[in-house]
Design a protein around this motif. Structure first.
Motif, PDB file in Angstrom:
ATOM      1  N   GLU A  42      29.944  36.114  68.456  1.00 41.68           N
ATOM      2  CA  GLU A  42      29.753  34.800  67.834  1.00 41.68           C
ATOM      3  C   GLU A  42      28.897  34.961  66.581  1.00 41.68           C
ATOM      4  OE1 GLU A  42      30.559  31.467  68.040  1.00 41.68           O
ATOM      5  OE2 GLU A  42      29.100  31.278  66.401  1.00 41.68           O
ATOM      6  N   ALA A  43      29.337  34.308  65.492  1.00 42.13           N
ATOM      7  CA  ALA A  43      28.620  34.448  64.221  1.00 42.13           C
ATOM      8  C   ALA A  43      27.219  33.847  64.274  1.00 42.13           C
ATOM      9  CB  ALA A  43      29.421  33.757  63.114  1.00 42.13           C
ATOM     10  N   SER A  83      42.384  29.552  68.432  1.00 42.14           N
ATOM     11  CA  SER A  83      41.583  28.372  68.073  1.00 42.14           C
ATOM     12  C   SER A  83      42.446  27.112  68.073  1.00 42.14           C
ATOM     13  CB  SER A  83      41.023  28.563  66.670  1.00 42.14           C
ATOM     14  OG  SER A  83      42.079  28.419  65.738  1.00 42.14           O
ATOM     15  N   ASN A  98      37.624  27.303  73.006  1.00 42.18           N
ATOM     16  CA  ASN A  98      38.847  28.104  73.140  1.00 42.18           C
ATOM     17  C   ASN A  98      38.548  29.589  73.247  1.00 42.18           C
ATOM     18  OD1 ASN A  98      40.965  26.156  73.189  1.00 42.18           O
ATOM     19  ND2 ASN A  98      40.492  25.702  71.047  1.00 42.18           N
ATOM     20  N   GLY A 116      32.083  23.954  68.449  1.00 40.26           N
ATOM     21  CA  GLY A 116      32.120  22.484  68.411  1.00 40.26           C
ATOM     22  C   GLY A 116      31.549  21.828  69.654  1.00 40.26           C
ATOM     23  N   LYS A 175      29.377  12.610  59.297  1.00 40.87           N
ATOM     24  CA  LYS A 175      28.794  12.284  60.621  1.00 40.87           C
ATOM     25  C   LYS A 175      27.315  11.931  60.501  1.00 40.87           C
ATOM     26  CE  LYS A 175      28.041  14.582  65.098  1.00 40.87           C
ATOM     27  NZ  LYS A 175      26.685  15.143  65.149  1.00 40.87           N
ATOM     28  N   TYR A 215      34.609  13.477  76.155  1.00 44.00           N
ATOM     29  CA  TYR A 215      35.496  14.533  76.644  1.00 44.00           C
ATOM     30  C   TYR A 215      36.626  14.093  77.585  1.00 44.00           C
ATOM     31  CZ  TYR A 215      31.909  17.265  74.448  1.00 44.00           C
ATOM     32  OH  TYR A 215      31.041  17.774  73.513  1.00 44.00           O
ATOM     33  N   ASP A 250      39.061  33.116  67.691  1.00 43.45           N
ATOM     34  CA  ASP A 250      38.851  31.663  67.814  1.00 43.45           C
ATOM     35  C   ASP A 250      38.542  31.125  66.415  1.00 43.45           C
ATOM     36  OD1 ASP A 250      38.380  29.147  68.747  1.00 43.45           O
ATOM     37  OD2 ASP A 250      36.475  29.598  69.733  1.00 43.45           O
ATOM     38  N   GLN A 282      40.829  30.980  57.934  1.00 39.83           N
ATOM     39  CA  GLN A 282      39.890  32.097  58.060  1.00 39.83           C
ATOM     40  C   GLN A 282      40.631  33.400  58.297  1.00 39.83           C
ATOM     41  OE1 GLN A 282      37.687  29.735  60.940  1.00 39.83           O
ATOM     42  NE2 GLN A 282      35.957  31.012  60.367  1.00 39.83           N
ATOM     43  N   GLY A 332      29.033  28.175  71.430  1.00 43.44           N
ATOM     44  CA  GLY A 332      29.657  26.883  71.745  1.00 43.44           C
ATOM     45  C   GLY A 332      30.486  26.280  70.631  1.00 43.44           C
ATOM     46  N   GLY A 355      34.380  34.461  68.220  1.00 44.94           N
ATOM     47  CA  GLY A 355      34.076  33.028  68.227  1.00 44.94           C
ATOM     48  C   GLY A 355      33.906  32.517  69.654  1.00 44.94           C
ATOM     49  N   SER A 356      32.809  31.764  69.853  1.00 47.50           N
ATOM     50  CA  SER A 356      32.494  31.311  71.218  1.00 47.50           C
ATOM     51  C   SER A 356      32.668  29.810  71.372  1.00 47.50           C
ATOM     52  CB  SER A 356      31.054  31.695  71.559  1.00 47.50           C
ATOM     53  OG  SER A 356      30.180  30.943  70.723  1.00 47.50           O
TER      54      SER A 356
HETATM   55  C1  LIG Z   1      31.879  16.156  64.303  1.00 46.91           C
HETATM   56  C2  LIG Z   1      32.896  16.541  65.348  1.00 46.91           C
HETATM   57  C3  LIG Z   1      33.201  15.641  66.363  1.00 46.91           C
HETATM   58  C4  LIG Z   1      34.135  15.987  67.349  1.00 46.91           C
HETATM   59  N1  LIG Z   1      34.334  15.133  68.403  1.00 46.91           N
HETATM   60  C5  LIG Z   1      35.083  15.536  69.441  1.00 46.91           C
HETATM   61  C6  LIG Z   1      35.056  14.813  70.659  1.00 46.91           C
HETATM   62  O1  LIG Z   1      34.301  13.851  70.813  1.00 46.91           O
HETATM   63  N2  LIG Z   1      35.862  15.253  71.677  1.00 46.91           N
HETATM   64  C7  LIG Z   1      36.660  16.372  71.553  1.00 46.91           C
HETATM   65  O2  LIG Z   1      37.384  16.714  72.509  1.00 46.91           O
HETATM   66  N3  LIG Z   1      36.668  17.095  70.412  1.00 46.91           N
HETATM   67  C8  LIG Z   1      35.884  16.721  69.367  1.00 46.91           C
HETATM   68  N4  LIG Z   1      35.800  17.494  68.247  1.00 46.91           N
HETATM   69  C9  LIG Z   1      36.722  18.645  68.078  1.00 46.91           C
HETATM   70  C10 LIG Z   1      36.299  19.873  68.887  1.00 46.91           C
HETATM   71  O3  LIG Z   1      34.920  20.140  68.732  1.00 46.91           O
HETATM   72  C11 LIG Z   1      37.129  21.072  68.441  1.00 46.91           C
HETATM   73  O4  LIG Z   1      38.503  20.752  68.493  1.00 46.91           O
HETATM   74  C12 LIG Z   1      36.869  22.285  69.319  1.00 46.91           C
HETATM   75  O5  LIG Z   1      35.502  22.634  69.330  1.00 46.91           O
HETATM   76  C13 LIG Z   1      37.698  23.455  68.827  1.00 46.91           C
HETATM   77  O6  LIG Z   1      37.359  24.556  69.607  1.00 46.91           O
HETATM   78  P1  LIG Z   1      37.614  26.053  69.114  1.00 46.91           P
HETATM   79  O7  LIG Z   1      37.141  26.932  70.204  1.00 46.91           O
HETATM   80  O8  LIG Z   1      39.015  26.166  68.642  1.00 46.91           O
HETATM   81  O9  LIG Z   1      36.697  26.245  67.806  1.00 46.91           O
HETATM   82  P2  LIG Z   1      35.174  25.959  67.546  1.00 46.91           P
HETATM   83  O10 LIG Z   1      34.610  25.070  68.560  1.00 46.91           O
HETATM   84  O11 LIG Z   1      35.075  25.543  66.116  1.00 46.91           O
HETATM   85  O12 LIG Z   1      34.469  27.378  67.726  1.00 46.91           O
HETATM   86  C14 LIG Z   1      34.666  28.439  66.830  1.00 46.91           C
HETATM   87  C15 LIG Z   1      33.521  29.410  66.971  1.00 46.91           C
HETATM   88  O13 LIG Z   1      33.804  30.564  66.174  1.00 46.91           O
HETATM   89  C16 LIG Z   1      32.628  30.949  65.467  1.00 46.91           C
HETATM   90  N5  LIG Z   1      33.037  31.667  64.280  1.00 46.91           N
HETATM   91  C17 LIG Z   1      33.642  31.157  63.176  1.00 46.91           C
HETATM   92  N6  LIG Z   1      33.874  32.133  62.292  1.00 46.91           N
HETATM   93  C18 LIG Z   1      33.410  33.283  62.836  1.00 46.91           C
HETATM   94  C19 LIG Z   1      33.364  34.648  62.395  1.00 46.91           C
HETATM   95  N7  LIG Z   1      33.864  35.018  61.209  1.00 46.91           N
HETATM   96  N8  LIG Z   1      32.826  35.595  63.220  1.00 46.91           N
HETATM   97  C20 LIG Z   1      32.333  35.242  64.454  1.00 46.91           C
HETATM   98  N9  LIG Z   1      32.354  33.958  64.906  1.00 46.91           N
HETATM   99  C21 LIG Z   1      32.879  33.004  64.109  1.00 46.91           C
HETATM  100  C22 LIG Z   1      31.963  29.641  65.150  1.00 46.91           C
HETATM  101  O14 LIG Z   1      30.577  29.804  64.844  1.00 46.91           O
HETATM  102  C23 LIG Z   1      32.205  28.860  66.450  1.00 46.91           C
HETATM  103  O15 LIG Z   1      31.183  29.108  67.388  1.00 46.91           O
HETATM  104  C24 LIG Z   1      34.831  17.216  67.272  1.00 46.91           C
HETATM  105  C25 LIG Z   1      34.519  18.137  66.262  1.00 46.91           C
HETATM  106  C26 LIG Z   1      33.535  17.819  65.321  1.00 46.91           C
HETATM  107  C27 LIG Z   1      33.155  18.834  64.291  1.00 46.91           C
END
Ligand SMILES: Cc1cc2nc3c(=O)[nH]c(=O)nc-3n(C[C@H](O)[C@H](O)[C@H](O)COP(=O)(O)OP(=O)(O)OC[C@H]3O[C@@H](n4cnc5c(N)ncnc54)[C@H](O)[C@@H]3O)c2cc1C
Length: 475
Positions: A30-31, A444, A11, A38, A287, A58, A254, A259, A36, A7-8
């Motif tokens: 990355e899937a 994550s 985090n 979120g 959204k 942010y 991530d 999951q 990126g 996951g990219s």
């Molecule tokens: C609509 C919306 C609005 C938001 N607004 C804000 C904001 O304004 N400010 C803020 O700070 N936060 C905001 N957030 C929250 C923020 O985006 C998340 O908290 C943050 O992105 C979490 O990061 P992460 O790295 O944990 O996971 P994610 O960003 O969800 O990344 C996970 C990655 O893993 C990949 N993945 C998933 N499953 C698999 C698999 N089986 N195999 C390979 N890859 C996989 C996904 O494709 C994704 O690229 C918002 C989120 C959303 C959806």
């Protein structure tokens, strides 16, 4: 390979960078076809209107101790600070405003001027020490115990209790309630003040900026940094079984708790897998992205200078809306979060045109179309808004989840953030990133410190792996 990151999202990339910085080899899979999670935005080559697919604003990104240590600005990231971080309009055409300056904010809050200063000044003036305490697992030995205790005694209160005890006027009460609604908790819930205090502190200490050119710029800068350190990123690589993870010394996922529970099969102790599967879901998000013919015609002048606008009216109204979502009923008048980046970033839309990003909370599993309710709230504070709409892109929970499997049922927080699940995230442990399977970690937002774009979950998870599996020489 020393470490594999699945996951990219911010985090995943933060974990990869932390490991690469320690001189270890790392690969990110990355899937999806773009990186990126979120933190992605549309491509300006496809349309001149650039929309942020998920996150948009942010305060945590610019305030993250980990992101700050990377100096992402040297890799092309430019933060834009709107003149006003946040405006919260009322029906009479006035607005409560969170300015960068505490003084200016206080002056706008009338009878609550002194109360707001008493509440916020001690937190803002010690932001860096506070960040060190709260952007990590809750179970830890504090370096600033008095500061943490001060924050904790306020943060543990429900937002409703805090506003009733601290503030007398409707403006301060509503402003704080809008901030508390970011928690996804009902405003009567214990600890629903925590997020409000954090976001207000950040607003004064570091601002609520967004990147010039779209959210993707943050991801691009993180990825560029990782590649400079020798890290490798592969797209279109979904992982559907823990057995597909190869034989690196450490694997950091991530992925959300649910999951991992699904992928684990017999690869994880049953009791741990059951606890992950039972991790509570937060409400969902509905959204809408807009292409607009003109700036939003806000009645309150402060809204025309603000990057973010909170639409929900009074404390009582916001409490009713969020309480209704928590009970499983869509709010008749939802609390709407709206960002209008193109007012301050001309790269986001053609000259004279604009973008807007808006969402509200809806109950998990609820299939309603909230478009009308969201637009009624915008129109309420900006009569004529609907005449400005050139196009809209609606993302219901199912659309969000199909774009990113982490957004299970449209939950954007990696799971509920009530007090207990802030402490036990995803399970109660001093090192909550570690799973019972040797070498397997979670990084994550289902781990501390939780949702938001700050990379701190990835940073702490990587540190845990570096202290164990990756201690000593690299491969
Ligand atoms: C609509 C919306 C609005 C938001 N607004 C804000 C904001 O304004 N400010 C803020 O700070 N936060 C905001 N957030 C929250 C923020 O985006 C998340 O908290 C943050 O992105 C979490 O990061 P992460 O790295 O944990 O996971 P994610 O960003 O969800 O990344 C996970 C990655 O893993 C990949 N993945 C998933 N499953 C698999 C698999 N089986 N195999 C390979 N890859 C996989 C996904 O494709 C994704 O690229 C918002 C989120 C959303 C959806």
């Amino acid at each position: 390979m020393d470490a594999l990151i699945v996951g990219s999202g911010p985090n995943g990339l933060a974990a990869a960078i932390t490991i690469a910085r320690a001189g270890r080899s790392v690969r990110v899979v990355e899937a999806k076809s773009t990186i990126g999670g979120g933190v992605r935005s549309s491509d300006s080559r496809a349309s001149p209107f650039i929309h942020d697919h998920c996150s948009a604003i942010y305060p945590l990104g610019v305030g993250s101790p980990f992101f700050r240590s990377l100096e992402l600005e040297r890799l092309g990231l430019e933060w834009i600070h709107p003149e006003v971080p946040l405006a919260h309009p009322f029906d009479d055409g006035s607005a409560a405003v969170l300015h960068r300056s505490i003084d200016e904010t206080c002056r706008g809050l009338g009878e609550d001027e002194a109360a707001y200063r008493r509440l916020m000044e001690p937190l803002v003036s010690h932001w860096e020490s506070l960040a060190d305490e709260i952007l990590r697992p809750m179970l830890h030995l504090p370096r600033h115990p008095l500061l943490l205790a001060r924050f904790g005694l306020l943060a543990i209160q429900s937002a409703t209790r805090l506003v009733r005890h601290r503030f007398r006027g409707p403006a301060a009460r509503a402003l704080f309630s809008g901030l508390a609604a970011h928690s996804f908790l009902p405003l009567e819930a214990v600890a629903s003040s925590a997020v409000a205090l954090l976001l207000a502190t950040l607003g004064h200490a570091v601002g609520w900026p967004f990147p010039r050119g779209g959210a993707q710029r943050i991801t691009d800068a993180l990825a560029a940094h990782l590649r400079q350190l020798g890290g490798v990123i592969e797209t279109d690589c979904p992982i559907s079984d823990l057995r597909d993870l190869g034989n690196s010394r450490a694997v950091l996922l991530d992925l959300t708790a649910w999951q991992l529970a699904r992928l684990a099969g017999s690869g994880l102790r049953d009791s741990y897998r059951r606890r992950l599967a039972a991790f509570p879901h937060g409400p969902a998000v509905f959204k809408i992205d807009y292409a607009l013919d003109a700036p939003i015609p806000w009645r309150a002048e402060a809204c025309r200078r603000a990057g973010t606008v909170h639409l929900g009216g009074t404390h009582a109204e916001i409490a009713t809306a969020e309480g209704s979502v928590a009970r499983g009923l869509p709010a008749a008048r939802p609390f709407v979060l709206l960002a209008q980046q193109s007012l301050f970033d001309p790269t986001r839309a053609p000259a004279g045109k604009h973008t807007a990003w808006a969402y509200c909370h809806i109950p998990r599993g609820c299939a309603i179309d909230a478009t009308e309710a969201i637009e009624a709230q915008i129109e309420r504070f900006a009569p004529g808004f609907q005449r400005c709409i050139l196009a809209r892109q609606v993302s219901a929970p199912a659309n969000l989840e199909s774009a990113n499997a982490n957004l299970v049922d449209g939950d954007i927080s990696g799971g509920g953030a009530d007090l207990w699940h802030l402490i036990a995230r995803p399970t109660l442990s001093f090192v909550p990133y570690r799973t019972p399977r040797r070498g397997l970690y979670m990084c994550s937002s289902s781990t501390p410190p939780g949702a938001g774009v700050h990379g701190m979950c990835g940073f702490h998870a990587a540190r845990a792996a570096l202290g164990r599996e990756l201690a000593g020489g690299g491969n």
